[in-house]
Scaffold this active site. Sequence first.
Site, PDB file in Angstrom:
ATOM      1  N   GLU A  54      -6.008 -17.552   5.141  1.00 36.41           N
ATOM      2  CA  GLU A  54      -7.053 -17.412   4.112  1.00 36.41           C
ATOM      3  C   GLU A  54      -7.114 -15.943   3.691  1.00 36.41           C
ATOM      4  O   GLU A  54      -7.291 -15.062   4.522  1.00 36.41           O
ATOM      5  CB  GLU A  54      -8.410 -17.845   4.664  1.00 36.41           C
ATOM      6  CG  GLU A  54      -9.472 -17.845   3.562  1.00 36.41           C
ATOM      7  CD  GLU A  54     -10.890 -17.944   4.101  1.00 36.41           C
ATOM      8  OE1 GLU A  54     -11.506 -18.999   3.949  1.00 36.41           O
ATOM      9  OE2 GLU A  54     -11.371 -16.948   4.681  1.00 36.41           O
TER      10      GLU A  54
ATOM     11  N   GLU B 205     -25.529  -9.775   2.409  1.00 36.87           N
ATOM     12  CA  GLU B 205     -25.979 -11.161   2.260  1.00 36.87           C
ATOM     13  C   GLU B 205     -25.706 -11.958   3.539  1.00 36.87           C
ATOM     14  O   GLU B 205     -26.532 -12.762   3.981  1.00 36.87           O
ATOM     15  CB  GLU B 205     -25.257 -11.798   1.061  1.00 36.87           C
ATOM     16  CG  GLU B 205     -25.796 -13.158   0.654  1.00 36.87           C
ATOM     17  CD  GLU B 205     -25.008 -14.313   1.243  1.00 36.87           C
ATOM     18  OE1 GLU B 205     -25.392 -15.454   0.993  1.00 36.87           O
ATOM     19  OE2 GLU B 205     -24.018 -14.079   1.971  1.00 36.87           O
TER      20      GLU B 205
ATOM     21  N   ALA C  99     -21.602  -8.835  -0.118  1.00 34.70           N
ATOM     22  CA  ALA C  99     -21.314  -9.978   0.765  1.00 34.70           C
ATOM     23  C   ALA C  99     -21.694  -9.655   2.206  1.00 34.70           C
ATOM     24  O   ALA C  99     -22.187 -10.524   2.938  1.00 34.70           O
ATOM     25  CB  ALA C  99     -19.837 -10.361   0.676  1.00 34.70           C
TER      26      ALA C  99
ATOM     27  N   LYS D  46      -9.723 -16.982  14.294  1.00 33.59           N
ATOM     28  CA  LYS D  46     -10.721 -17.759  15.030  1.00 33.59           C
ATOM     29  C   LYS D  46     -10.265 -17.873  16.476  1.00 33.59           C
ATOM     30  O   LYS D  46      -9.088 -18.130  16.722  1.00 33.59           O
ATOM     31  CB  LYS D  46     -10.785 -19.176  14.456  1.00 33.59           C
ATOM     32  CG  LYS D  46     -11.781 -19.350  13.360  1.00 33.59           C
ATOM     33  CD  LYS D  46     -11.946 -20.842  13.061  1.00 33.59           C
ATOM     34  CE  LYS D  46     -12.586 -21.039  11.708  1.00 33.59           C
ATOM     35  NZ  LYS D  46     -13.885 -20.391  11.553  1.00 33.59           N
TER      36      LYS D  46
ATOM     37  N   SER E 241     -13.884 -21.163  19.019  1.00 23.91           N
ATOM     38  CA  SER E 241     -14.552 -21.416  17.734  1.00 23.91           C
ATOM     39  C   SER E 241     -13.747 -22.426  16.913  1.00 23.91           C
ATOM     40  O   SER E 241     -14.303 -23.145  16.079  1.00 23.91           O
ATOM     41  CB  SER E 241     -14.857 -20.123  16.979  1.00 23.91           C
ATOM     42  OG  SER E 241     -13.727 -19.599  16.385  1.00 23.91           O
TER      43      SER E 241
ATOM     44  N   ARG F 121       0.836  -1.220   0.000  1.00 33.60           N
ATOM     45  CA  ARG F 121       0.000   0.000   0.000  1.00 33.60           C
ATOM     46  C   ARG F 121       0.860   1.255   0.000  1.00 33.60           C
ATOM     47  O   ARG F 121       0.639   2.181  -0.770  1.00 33.60           O
ATOM     48  CB  ARG F 121      -0.866   0.062   1.266  1.00 33.60           C
ATOM     49  CG  ARG F 121      -2.048  -0.837   1.247  1.00 33.60           C
ATOM     50  CD  ARG F 121      -2.762  -0.744   2.574  1.00 33.60           C
ATOM     51  NE  ARG F 121      -3.923   0.134   2.478  1.00 33.60           N
ATOM     52  CZ  ARG F 121      -4.894   0.151   3.380  1.00 33.60           C
ATOM     53  NH1 ARG F 121      -4.833  -0.627   4.431  1.00 33.60           N
ATOM     54  NH2 ARG F 121      -5.914   0.942   3.226  1.00 33.60           N
TER      55      ARG F 121
HETATM   56  P1  GTP Z   1     -16.493 -24.675   0.421  1.00 35.83           P
HETATM   57  O1  GTP Z   1     -17.690 -24.077   1.069  1.00 35.83           O
HETATM   58  O2  GTP Z   1     -16.391 -26.143   0.537  1.00 35.83           O
HETATM   59  O3  GTP Z   1     -16.324 -24.210  -1.000  1.00 35.83           O
HETATM   60  O4  GTP Z   1     -15.186 -24.170   1.191  1.00 35.83           O
HETATM   61  P2  GTP Z   1     -14.975 -23.067   2.291  1.00 35.83           P
HETATM   62  O5  GTP Z   1     -16.217 -22.664   2.993  1.00 35.83           O
HETATM   63  O6  GTP Z   1     -13.807 -23.508   3.083  1.00 35.83           O
HETATM   64  O7  GTP Z   1     -14.446 -21.885   1.450  1.00 35.83           O
HETATM   65  P3  GTP Z   1     -15.204 -20.791   0.631  1.00 35.83           P
HETATM   66  O8  GTP Z   1     -14.130 -20.300  -0.260  1.00 35.83           O
HETATM   67  O9  GTP Z   1     -16.466 -21.271   0.014  1.00 35.83           O
HETATM   68  O10 GTP Z   1     -15.626 -19.706   1.712  1.00 35.83           O
HETATM   69  C1  GTP Z   1     -14.750 -19.192   2.663  1.00 35.83           C
HETATM   70  C2  GTP Z   1     -15.268 -17.868   3.200  1.00 35.83           C
HETATM   71  O11 GTP Z   1     -15.684 -17.030   2.125  1.00 35.83           O
HETATM   72  C3  GTP Z   1     -16.473 -17.923   4.093  1.00 35.83           C
HETATM   73  O12 GTP Z   1     -16.112 -18.184   5.405  1.00 35.83           O
HETATM   74  C4  GTP Z   1     -17.043 -16.513   3.940  1.00 35.83           C
HETATM   75  O13 GTP Z   1     -16.271 -15.561   4.661  1.00 35.83           O
HETATM   76  C5  GTP Z   1     -16.804 -16.248   2.470  1.00 35.83           C
HETATM   77  N1  GTP Z   1     -17.949 -16.675   1.663  1.00 35.83           N
HETATM   78  C6  GTP Z   1     -18.019 -17.776   0.900  1.00 35.83           C
HETATM   79  N2  GTP Z   1     -19.215 -17.856   0.294  1.00 35.83           N
HETATM   80  C7  GTP Z   1     -19.939 -16.790   0.703  1.00 35.83           C
HETATM   81  C8  GTP Z   1     -21.267 -16.334   0.431  1.00 35.83           C
HETATM   82  O14 GTP Z   1     -22.034 -16.924  -0.309  1.00 35.83           O
HETATM   83  N3  GTP Z   1     -21.653 -15.175   1.047  1.00 35.83           N
HETATM   84  C9  GTP Z   1     -20.832 -14.475   1.868  1.00 35.83           C
HETATM   85  N4  GTP Z   1     -21.312 -13.349   2.422  1.00 35.83           N
HETATM   86  N5  GTP Z   1     -19.573 -14.886   2.154  1.00 35.83           N
HETATM   87  C10 GTP Z   1     -19.137 -16.031   1.591  1.00 35.83           C
END
Ligand code: GTP
Length: 210
Positions: free
Chosen positions: A153, A168, A165, A59, A63, A39
């Site tokens: 992550e 949602e 997001a 976490k 959790s 940045r």
């Molecule tokens: P899978 O669900 O198996 O694909 O893997 P994962 O849950 O480990 O990883 P994913 O990449 O799907 O999601 C990781 C994080 O991304 C979540 O904890 C959320 O912070 C965010 N995320 C993923 N999907 C959504 C969504 O549909 N809505 C919102 N608001 N956040 C999401």
Amino acid sequence: MTAIVPEESAAAFLRELRLFHLNYKFGLDEILTKINILREEMTFRDGANPIEHVNSRIKTIDSLRDKAARIGCPLELDAIAEQIRDIAGVRIVCSFVADVYRVLEMLTSQPDVTVRQVKDYIAHPKANGYRSLHAIVEIPVFLSDTTRAVPIEVQIRTVAMDFWASVEHKIYYKYAKDVPAELVEELSAAAGVAHDLDNRMAELHRTVHG
Ligand code: GTP
Ligand code: MG
């Protein structure tokens, strides 16, 4: 006497778990430093900073235990490290879609950053309309007597994607994951509007800056 041994070993495990958890904080410290350097350097060089804001979270130990129980992961450090990849997370919010990819490239091309996984939910949005670029990266943390590779992550998205997001996420929790069909549709339409906005802003930016 016999009760002392399990209690002692429980205390020893808790201490190990705390140290294990601390490594993720160190990993987060390292990646946040990297992001701050990018940045500052980009601001100095270009007079513009493609990163709007950065959030991070770890976490809690509670959790972590909950998630391990939920996914059937044994409460052992190796298994937790292997199966729970989102103990430490950082979210980088950028102005434009092109910046999202640029920032990931800048981070992952650093020699001490190892990419373990990339999920491109921008090129391939989720069915609900969710867009974001996700990566699991590993960063070395240098401790007093060893080096640990810590997974982090990383979520990178635009302001528009982030706005969507966050709304949602609130709706999803309000309805305890059972969102009414009209709202699901409305959210999906709103995701389309956010996507349009990203395209229009990019076009505007190109017009002004070439
Ligand atoms: P899978 O669900 O198996 O694909 O893997 P994962 O849950 O480990 O990883 P994913 O990449 O799907 O999601 C990781 C994080 O991304 C979540 O904890 C959320 O912070 C965010 N995320 C993923 N999907 C959504 C969504 O549909 N809505 C919102 N608001 N956040 C999401
Ligand atoms: Mg998921």
